[in-house]
Scaffold this motif. Structure first.
Motif, PDB file in Angstrom:
ATOM      1  N   LYS A  76      77.748  27.526  87.468  1.00  0.00           N
ATOM      2  CA  LYS A  76      78.687  27.274  86.371  1.00  0.00           C
ATOM      3  C   LYS A  76      78.027  26.399  85.305  1.00  0.00           C
ATOM      4  CE  LYS A  76      82.413  28.882  88.631  1.00  0.00           C
ATOM      5  NZ  LYS A  76      81.980  30.107  89.214  1.00  0.00           N
ATOM      6  N   ASP A  98      76.547  24.881  95.121  1.00  0.00           N
ATOM      7  CA  ASP A  98      77.123  24.901  93.783  1.00  0.00           C
ATOM      8  C   ASP A  98      76.109  24.391  92.768  1.00  0.00           C
ATOM      9  OD1 ASP A  98      79.569  25.927  94.601  1.00  0.00           O
ATOM     10  OD2 ASP A  98      80.399  23.943  94.999  1.00  0.00           O
ATOM     11  N   TYR A 124      76.363  35.458  89.775  1.00  0.00           N
ATOM     12  CA  TYR A 124      76.216  34.345  90.708  1.00  0.00           C
ATOM     13  C   TYR A 124      77.457  33.461  90.652  1.00  0.00           C
ATOM     14  CZ  TYR A 124      71.493  35.933  89.634  1.00  0.00           C
ATOM     15  OH  TYR A 124      70.388  36.713  89.402  1.00  0.00           O
ATOM     16  N   SER A 125      78.329  33.604  91.626  1.00  0.00           N
ATOM     17  CA  SER A 125      79.602  32.877  91.607  1.00  0.00           C
ATOM     18  C   SER A 125      79.428  31.374  91.816  1.00  0.00           C
ATOM     19  CB  SER A 125      80.542  33.435  92.670  1.00  0.00           C
ATOM     20  OG  SER A 125      79.964  33.287  93.958  1.00  0.00           O
ATOM     21  N   ASN A 126      78.277  30.952  92.328  1.00  0.00           N
ATOM     22  CA  ASN A 126      78.057  29.531  92.594  1.00  0.00           C
ATOM     23  C   ASN A 126      77.494  28.775  91.393  1.00  0.00           C
ATOM     24  OD1 ASN A 126      75.567  30.973  92.905  1.00  0.00           O
ATOM     25  ND2 ASN A 126      74.700  29.158  93.860  1.00  0.00           N
TER      26      ASN A 126
END
Length: 184
Positions: A65, A32, A61-63
């Motif tokens: 934020k 993350d 990129y879903s990881n």
């Protein structure tokens, strides 16, 4: 600026630079990623374009934020204080994207925090950025051929004023070059 009646634009594709920063951050991190974004001003087109390109690429990129965002008005003192505050408020931040100036002050705040786990991406190979690379704070900087940005417009203008020759294309985008400690 659209419809400005310019004969040419020579410079960076700022949106692409922002996308490059996001892609680079993805390559440099894992698990993350909580990102602090530090911008100069939302009233400056190149700054907003970099941020827009960066954010657009984050969708891939879903990881990754965004944990926090602030503007430092390209001021190192403001950047130091706000970066310090951001890191205290968001200890989960493990990546920082400097989209404009004030990088040196922000990097000094990261250095003062003692955090070695933060990946930092900046713009331009200037003396203070190289210094922070050598100290292990800046992971990579994106360069945009400032020499070309300064010299090619003069050539285009000279050709136009002396011969009336217009440039072959309206937009000359400089290369987006990634620099790390090993190739500065």
């Amino acid at each position: 600026i659209e419809n400005s009646k310019r004969i040419a634009y020579v410079g960076s594709d700022y949106y692409k630079c922002g996308q490059t920063a996001a892609g680079l951050m993805n390559l440099m991190t894992h698990d993350d990623v909580h990102i602090g974004i530090i911008n100069g001003s939302s009233k400056i087109l190149c700054h907003t374009e970099r941020i827009a390109g960066f954010k657009a690429c984050l969708g891939n990129y879903s990881n990754m934020k965004i944990a926090d965002y602030f503007e430092n008005h390209d001021d190192d003192f403001t950047s130091y204080e706000l970066t310090k505050e951001m890191l205290e408020k968001h200890p989960e931040i493990n990546a920082v994207f400097f989209a404009a100036g004030g990088t040196h002050g922000g990097c000094k705040a990261i250095l003062a925090s003692g955090r070695k786990d933060i990946k930092v991406i900046t713009f331009d190979k200037i003396e203070t950025t190289v210094e922070m690379m050598k100290k292990g704070i800046v992971s990579a900087t994106i360069c945009q051929e400032p020499h070309i940005q300064g010299s090619l417009p003069l050539k285009i203008l000279f050709d136009y004023l002396t011969t009336g020759e217009l440039p072959a294309v309206e937009k000359y985008f400089t290369k987006v070059e990634i620099r790390i400690l090993e190739n500065i």
